[in-house]
Structures are given as structure tokens and as C-alpha cells.
Design an enzyme around this catalytic site. Structure first.
Site, short mmCIF file in Angstrom:
data_model
loop_
_atom_site.label_atom_id
_atom_site.label_comp_id
_atom_site.label_asym_id
_atom_site.label_seq_id
_atom_site.Cartn_x
_atom_site.Cartn_y
_atom_site.Cartn_z
CG ASN A 1 -3.66 4.11 1.79
OD1 ASN A 1 -4.76 4.28 2.30
ND2 ASN A 1 -3.20 2.91 1.45
CG HIS B 1 -3.02 -0.68 -2.79
ND1 HIS B 1 -3.60 0.54 -2.47
CD2 HIS B 1 -2.95 -1.37 -1.62
CE1 HIS B 1 -3.86 0.57 -1.17
NE2 HIS B 1 -3.46 -0.57 -0.63
CB SER C 1 -0.94 0.00 1.20
OG SER C 1 -0.23 -0.17 2.37
CD GLU D 1 -4.59 3.49 -4.71
OE1 GLU D 1 -3.88 2.85 -3.92
OE2 GLU D 1 -4.82 4.70 -4.56
#
Ligand code: T1G
Length: 694
Positions: free
Chosen positions: A480, A430, A409, A442
Site C-alpha cells: 500500500n 496484513h 493495513s 504481509e
């Protein structure tokens, strides 16, 4: 007739066939063609019955969304469907595929409906911030009753052909070829002397009006913040309360038309289009051939690895699941079987399907078994050294051309690519936890990732039912990285005097499913503390000082799982303000000589959300996000950013980037350059009076 609708008569049976790929949307050409077909049918004494059907993969899937916002050209769909009511001979709709929105309304304006067994029906208009504007709110209740109509019209969901027939929305299910079954059905109508059966001639059901209040209450919860579902409910009520059918149709259409220009519909239609745009990666040669992925592999069978194995096997992909050792492999296999067994027990998964999925999974503890895989997804612990070793091994044991993807991540995929010795085959995929549920994926293009690898993982992501969004390599990729700025501001706001409840309320009121602090309690503050620790080297002194999470973890307060975190939780996990947290914050302020102040909701919202908008602009500046589309789609599907605002970048455009920039400059003056230096792109666009999309 134009090329979109053909018309022919044989043995007294007229057929109007719509052909407007890809979904037979009710574009102007379709509407004009249908109007011509109807006129010809009406005027042709030899034509006793009319069948309306569509070529291609689906019956009409709605109005043409691409026409919204442009001047509508007559005949408009509502008016055209009224003409169906005035025809004095029977009309049959033969439907297949996804019979949605205006397509469902067309079918209901026909006098009878025969459906392919696999057909699905729905009114997704509310998902576009609209309501069925071509008779759906008036015809559906008359055929199906109030409860079913309210559920379909306000929920935006779908039902299958059998359920539609049980509800009275479909008269017959085709046995075999739909066109032939429709002809047989039409012929029987004629031989039985059946005439038109118009919805408008049927009475509005006298079902219990309390259904409206119950629906209003549940919509307030389920579709919180959205206006369309409540407007759709009101539209049904207009007819229910006795307004004559044709007048009710006009009122319904007026409501729908006014919503098209509203902010929520524009935002939702933006997200609809953006979710399809992100599949088209800019700069990728259109003639690229994706690599063939027949068998996939997953190495690392923790929570994420198990979810990825489940996502692959559920999508029909054979998968080699490699665990660290037999104990890990057995635990993973058991956990996966347990999750699917509970779905079988609940009736949401057939035992046969579960068995098929389990049969697609081959367990192993030897990475060399991945030699048979065309794509391997690494999901071992988030430790760069461990991942480097795994990629070195994968580079050796997998065959040339196998794609090596990391589910990391935030770790640097270029480093993993170097470790593999085959950088062109390396990328990121991801997944979001739980990986077998969350749609967002992702896909990460590293510096040396080959173009056909990008094309492959974008196509493969769609194949396994995910919503792939492309990102470049950076700490946290899109979601994130932007989320970390919201967390930073949330902790700073606590330091400055805002209560956790005040912070979370602002985010909830904006439309997120949960506030940032409650989210931390749910995920576990120990997880958040570990993530902060991994980023400590890059954190500023002030970010390190705002160590509330670490303090709570040290006190054994990990959030919901221990009954105490930012909030206190009772045995039902109901949250309430936590005196321990208040004391911790006060002691923190005392220790650091901080002055607490009252902070208003506007500042809280702007601090939390503009921090993400500014970070999104930086992602565009740095080329990490190819376009603002990727950011809006990722944040709506990865963080729960309310789709009816359009996502951060669309939302900022609606406010005006000059206003967003002015606020960011004010925060910069108050909070310092480290956190509030505006992205150069934002400054440039604001200066030019433009938006991220304009
Ligand atoms: N209008 C125009 N284009 C549409 C479209 C539509 N209704 N639906 C899909 N497309 C395009 C889409 O943009 C994409 O284009 C391609 O078709 C394939 O779509 C008066 C006011 C039907 C279940 O909301 O749910 O009727 O990217 O990738 O996965 O009351 O499309 O290839 O250029 O989604 O197979 C109500 C929306 C409209 C249905 C097929 N109808 N569409 O899914 O393909 S409002 C909807 C879908 C209305 C009336 C009201 C799905 C699908 P491109 P796709 P798919």
C-alpha cells in the site's frame, strides 16, 4: 550410476530409483544415472522390463531450475528421453506426487505409466516462461489428443490421476503400494508379451485444427502479454502439421532453449525463486522454535475478519470468532455459511468439507473467550483508538505467549504493541481482500516483536496456504505504501491533462490486470476518499488539491456501484469515458489556473511505475523491506504487477538503475523534490553500476 539413481534387477524386473531430494529434479546426476540404468537394462538379457520410479515425496517435478542459465552438461533431458524410444523392451513409469514438466515428459517417454491415486500431472513450464522442451508438446497429443494436450501445455495447470487416465496419459492407477503395483503391472506386461509402446509410433491426432485458433484467442486474453503459452502452442503445431517426430522434438527443444535466456523466463524464474527465498527471513536464528498454534482467534468480524476466519478454518485451524455483539456475530456466521454454500452449489466444495470448516469455527461476543487461543488476529475498524482499546483487552484476557497480530493495513503497530502491555508478543498480519482468496500475507515485525513470534507467523502463514512476506512498520507497509505513490501520480497526471482512459491503458498494456482509476471505481471511490482523509495530515498541498475522488464522492459518483465514477458504467458494468469526469477535470483546471497538456504513454508509464520503484528503494533504505525479493513478491502477489516482468525491482535492474535514476532526476526537475527525490540507495547503486539484486 552415481548416488542419485539406483539400479537393480529381481526376477527379470529391473528398477531404476531416482533419489534427488527435495523434488527429484532432473539434475545432471539424475540424467547421468538414468542414462547408465538404461544402458544396463538394454544390455541385460535377464532384465525383461524396466520400472522407473522416484523415492521421496514426489516423482520428478521437472528439470533442475537451478541449472538454467548455466552450461548444460550432457546427457541433456531431451536427448536422454530419445534413448527411451530406442530401447526394445518395455519401460514402466511408476509415478506419485507432482509429476511436472520434465518429470511428466520422462513419464511419457516411458512406454507405460502407473500412477498413485493422488498423483497430479502438469506442464508448468509456461509459468517459467518456457515450454516443455523434452518431448511434452509431441508426446502428450499422441496419447491424449489435441484438446487435452493444448490445455495442459499452454495453461500450466494440473490434472489428477483419474483425469490423466481418462485422457490416456496414464494406463493404471495403483491400488495400494505403488512400487508393488508397478511390479505387478510390469510382470503382467511380460506375461502378455507386451513390448515398448512409443509415443513416436503413435500418429498425431487428426483433431480439428480450429482448436489452435481458439486456443490462440483465449490465450491472448487469459495469458495476456506472455510469450511462452503462444510459443508452446506453436510447438504442438509443428508436430501436428506433419514434421517427423524426431525432427519435431529437435525443433521443440531449440525453441525451449532459446526461451531460457529470454527476459520473460528470467523474470518468471526470478519470481519462482524469490517466492521461496522470502520464507527464509535474514537474521533469524535457524534453530528458533516457532510457538505452537493449535487454536487461533479473530476479533472483529467485518469483511476482512470474516475472510480471515474462512482462511483459517479452510486450512484446518480451529478458530474462535469474536464479534462486537450477537448481531455482528450472527451476520458474520451467516455470510460465511453463504459463501461456502455457494461453492458447494457450484461443485467446487464438498458439503462434508464445508461442514468440517463450519465446525472449526466457535462464535463468541466475549473477548475473554480468546483465552483459549494461541494466536489472535485483530480485524476491527481501522481506527487507532479502537484498536488500542482492543489490544489493551487482548493483553489482559489472553494467556502468556499468545501472539497478538493486527490486520491493520497502515496503522502503527508499535502503538498497538504499547497498548497491549506485551509488546514482544505483538506483530502485524496484513491479509489482502478477499482474505480467504488472496495468497499474499504481509507479516509485520514491530520494534519489540520477539524473534520467535516472527518465526511463528512466517511458518503459520505458509501453513494456512498464504505467501508470507516480512515487512517492518511504516504507513502502508510494502504494497500500500508503494501503491499510494502510483495513485498520487495518477491524480497528478489527470490534473496535467492525461485522460483516465490513457492512464489506465498504459498500465493495462504493461500487464497489470486493471488500471489505477478503474481499480478505484471497482473498490469504490468512497473507500479511496476515506483513505485519503486518514492521510490528509501528511499530504502535501498539491496532493490535497488533486481532490477528484472527493469531488466525485460529493456528487454521489462512487464508481461502479453507482454507475458513475472515473468512467460511466452501463447496466452490465461496461465502462466508457465519462463526460461528467471530463467536465469535472476541466472545471478543476479552470479553478486552479492549470494548463492541460498532451502526455505521452512513456511519461505516463515512467511516472506511475518509477514512483513505485523509487519508493521500493526507500523501503530498502529504511530497512522496512529486508531485501528486494520481498518487494517483488509482494507487488506481484498483492498488486498484480505482471510476474513476467519480475516485479518492480527486478524490472528496474533490467532497465539499468542509471537510466531509471536519470528519468527520476528529470521528473524531480519538473515536478519538485517533494515527490521525486531519489532514494539514496538508488543513487548509490546507480553510481556503482549495480542493481538492487546485483
Ligand atoms: N528444480 C530445482 N529445484 C526445485 C524445483 C525444480 N524443478 N522445484 C522445486 N524446487 C525446490 C524449491 O526451489 C525449494 O527449494 C524446494 O524444492 C521445495 O520447493 C525440460 C524445461 C514441485 C509443486 O516448474 O511447482 O521441466 O527453497 O517450496 O511447496 O520441459 O516446488 O527448499 O531451497 O515449491 O512442496 C518444471 C516447480 C521445470 C516445478 C513442490 N517444473 N516446482 O512444491 O515445495 S522446467 C516446475 C513446484 C522443465 C522441461 C522443462 C513445486 C512443487 P528450497 P517448494 P512444495
Amino acid at each position: 550410476m552415481g548416488e542419485m539413481v539406483s539400479y537393480a534387477v529381481e526376477d527379470g524386473i529391473a528398477e531404476a530409483v531416482i533419489d534427488n531430494p527435495p523434488v527429484n529434479a532432473a539434475s545432471h546426476g539424475v540424467r547421468a544415472g538414468l542414462a547408465d540404468a538404461l544402458a544396463r537394462f538394454q544390455g541385460d538379457a535377464g532384465a525383461r522390463v524396466l520400472i522407473v520410479r522416484c523415492a521421496g515425496k514426489t516423482f520428478m517435478a521437472g528439470a533442475d531450475i537451478k541449472e538454467f542459465g548455466k552450461p548444460m552438461i550432457d546427457p541433456q533431458l531431451p536427448e536422454l528421453l530419445k534413448r527411451f524410444d530406442r530401447v526394445d523392451k518395455p519401460i514402466v513409469a511408476a509415478v506419485h506426487g507432482t509429476v511436472l514438466g520434465g518429470g511428466f515428459e520422462l513419464a511419457l517417454a516411458c512406454h507405460y505409466r502407473i500412477a498413485d491415486a493422488a498423483a497430479r500431472f502438469g506442464f508448468p513450464e509456461v509459468k517459467l516462461g518456457l515450454l516443455p522442451g523434452a518431448g511434452g508438446t509431441q508426446r502428450a497429443p499422441r496419447f491424449a489428443g489435441l484438446a487435452t494436450a493444448i490445455d495442459l501445455v499452454t495453461g500450466g495447470g494440473q490434472i489428477g490421476a483419474a483425469a490423466a487416465k481418462d485422457a490416456g496419459l496414464v494406463d493404471a492407477i495403483a491400488d495400494g503400494d505403488l512400487a508393488q503395483a508397478a511390479r505387478d503391472f510390469a510382470r503382467a506386461l511380460v506375461s502378455e508379451g507386451k513390448g515398448p509402446r512409443r509415443a513416436g509410433d503413435l500418429p498425431m491426432p487428426e483433431d480439428d485444427p480450429a482448436l489452435f485458433d481458439a486456443a490462440r484467442k483465449s490465450l491472448g486474453r487469459k495469458m495476456r502479454g506472455q510469450t511462452a503459452p503462444l510459443m508452446a502452442l506453436d510447438a504442438i503445431r509443428i508436430g501436428y502439421e506433419g514434421l517427423p517426430f524426431d525432427e519435431a522434438l529437435d525443433r521443440e527443444y531449440a525453441l525451449c532453449r532459446d526461451m531460457v535466456t529470454g527476459p520473460q523466463s528470467r523474470a518468471l524464474r526470478h519470481i519462482f525463486a524469490a517466492e521461496r527465498e522470502v520464507a527464509k527471513v535474514p537474521g533469524l536464528p535457524a534453530d528458533l522454535t516457532p510457538r505452537d498454534v493449535r487454536t487461533a482467534g479473530v476479533i472483529g468480524l467485518g469483511v476482512m475478519g470474516r475472510g480471515i476466519v474462512m482462511a483459517l478454518a479452510s486450512a484446518g485451524v480451529p478458530v474462535i470468532a469474536v464479534g462486537l455483539d450477537q448481531a455482528h456475530l450472527d451476520a458474520a456466521t451467516k455470510a460465511i455459511a453463504k459463501m461456502w454454500s455457494s461453492s458447494v452449489a457450484k461443485g467446487s466444495l464438498a458439503q462434508g468439507e464445508m461442514d468440517a470448516r463450519m465446525a472449526r469455527i466457535t462464535g463468541s461476543t466475549d473477548p475473554a473467550d480468546l483465552a483459549a487461543a494461541d494466536l489472535v488476529i485483530e480485524a476491527v475498524s481501522e481506527d487507532l483508538g479502537v484498536k488500542q482499546t482492543v489490544f489493551a483487552t487482548l493483553g489482559q484476557v489472553t494467556k502468556p505467549g499468545t501472539i497478538l497480530a493486527s490486520n491493520t493495513s497502515f496503522l502503527d503497530i508499535d502503538t498497538l504493541a504499547a497498548a497491549s502491555g506485551r509488546a514482544a508478543d505483538v506483530c502485524g498480519m496484513h491479509f489482502f481482500n478477499p482474505a480467504h482468496v488472496m495468497r499474499l500475507l504481509e507479516n509485520v515485525r514491530a520494534a519489540e516483536t520477539a524473534p520467535d513470534v516472527v518465526a511463528t507467523i512466517m511458518a503459520f502463514g505458509k501453513r494456512i496456504g498464504k505467501l508470507p512476506v516480512l515487512s517492518g512498520v511504516c504507513d502502508g507497509f510494502i504494497v500500500n505504501r508503494m501503491l499510494s505513490k502510483r495513485s498520487r501520480e495518477a491524480f497528478f497526471l489527470v490534473e496535467e491533462g492525461a485522460s483516465p482512459a490513457a492512464i489506465d491503458k498504459v498500465v493495462l498494456d504493461y500487464g497489470f490486470p486493471m488500471g489505477p482509476l478503474a481499480l478505484g471505481d471497482l473498490a469504490g471511490l468512497d473507500i479511496q476518499a476515506a483513505a485519503r482523509k486518514s492521510r490528509a495530515a501528511k499530504a502535501s498541498p498539491r496532493e490535497l488539491r488533486a481532490d477528484f475522488v472527493e469531488q466525485m464522492v460529493a456528487a454521489g459518483r462512487l464508481g461502479q456501484k453507482t454507475g458513475s465514477g472515473w468512467y460511466a458504467y452501463d447496466e452490465t458494468r461496461k465502462a466508457s469515458p465519462n463526460p461528467e469526469t471530463d467536465a469535472l477535470v476541466a472545471a478543476h483546471a479552470e479553478r486552479h489556473g492549470l494548463r492541460l497538456r498532451e502526455i505521452g504513454a512513456d511519461e505516463i508509464r515512467e511516472r506511475l511505475l518509477y514512483a513505485m520503484v523509487n519508493e521500493g528503494a526507500k523501503l530498502l533504505d529504511e530497512g522496512i523491506a529486508p531485501r528486494p525479493h520481498e518487494i517483488d513478491v509482494a507487488m506481484v502477489n498483492g498488486l498484480g504487477w505482471p510476474a513476467y516482468t519480475g516485479g518492480p525491482m527486478h524490472w528496474a535492474d533490467q532497465i539499468g538503475l542509471d537510466k531509471v535514476l536519470a528519468t527520476i532526476e528529470r521528473f524531480r526537475a519538473e515536478q519538485g523534490d517533494d515527490y521525486w527525490t531519489p532514494s539514496p540507495l538508488l543513487v548509490r547503486l546507480a553510481g556503482e553500476g549495480r542493481g538492487f539484486y546485483a
